[in-house]
Design an enzyme around this catalytic site. Structure first.
Site, mmCIF file in Angstrom:
data_model
loop_
_atom_site.group_PDB
_atom_site.id
_atom_site.type_symbol
_atom_site.label_atom_id
_atom_site.label_comp_id
_atom_site.label_asym_id
_atom_site.label_seq_id
_atom_site.Cartn_x
_atom_site.Cartn_y
_atom_site.Cartn_z
ATOM 1 N N GLU A 10 0.824 -1.206 0.000
ATOM 2 C CA GLU A 10 0.000 0.000 0.000
ATOM 3 C C GLU A 10 0.860 1.259 0.000
ATOM 4 O OE1 GLU A 10 -2.240 -3.137 2.506
ATOM 5 O OE2 GLU A 10 -0.167 -2.503 2.184
ATOM 6 N N CYS A 41 -2.114 -3.004 7.379
ATOM 7 C CA CYS A 41 -1.570 -2.842 8.723
ATOM 8 C C CYS A 41 -1.858 -1.409 9.202
ATOM 9 C CB CYS A 41 -0.077 -3.136 8.725
ATOM 10 S SG CYS A 41 0.931 -1.814 8.008
#
Length: 175
Positions: free
Chosen positions: A73, A101
């Site tokens: 990401e 996360c």
């Protein structure tokens, strides 16, 4: 058919298109993750979409760089910022192979991403040692109770701070 019924049908069609697009972009993120595994990496891929178009992708590159922050990401967000400017992230969508996360989720929030969708949950990842659920649990605790020591230690007064020009004031008054 009444106008209200036509509007409802249009909304339902758009919702289906959105769901179809979501599945398509998630399949792309999972395909990136699978290819990354085949190249020795971890099973994480991400796709950034703006106005229905893919503007960047990323895979976890820790295995190449040794940088623990090289998550799919984050690398996709950085690619968007380099190619299109960081404003292109405002309202964009990120499709990830796995539950982002806390670091990645925070970065997406700070960037103004409007939607995050992921294919595999932390529960799916847990048996393989890939879940970040424990970190999320730890972050819910007050700072003094978290597993990592976190302390606020105000700076010692120096000449600039004594003059009322602390770090943030210095930033706010830059020329």
């Amino acid at each position: 058919m009444t106008t209200a019924e036509a509007t409802d049908d249009h909304r339902n069609a758009r919702a289906m298109d959105t769901l179809v697009d979501t599945h398509r972009f998630l399949r792309q993120a999972v395909a990136l993750a699978r290819a990354n595994v085949d190249e020795g990496g971890r099973p994480f891929g991400a796709v950034v979409v703006r106005n229905g178009e893919v503007i960047a992708t990323g895979v976890n590159e820790f295995h190449r760089s040794g940088d623990i922050t090289d998550h799919a990401e984050l690398l996709a967000l950085r690619a968007v910022a380099r190619a299109h400017g960081s404003d292109a992230l405002k309202g964009a969508a990120v499709f990830a192979s796995g539950h982002p996360c806390p670091m990645c989720l925070a970065a997406m929030r700070m960037a103004g991403v409007g939607l995050v969708a992921y294919a595999y949950s932390n529960a799916d990842a847990e048996p393989f040692g890939l879940s970040t659920a424990a970190i999320y649990d730890d972050l819910r605790l007050p700072l003094g109770e978290q597993s990592m020591a976190i302390r606020h230690v105000p700076p010692v007064a120096d000449d600039a701070a004594a003059a009322g020009d602390g770090l943030y004031a210095h930033w706010a008054h830059r020329g």
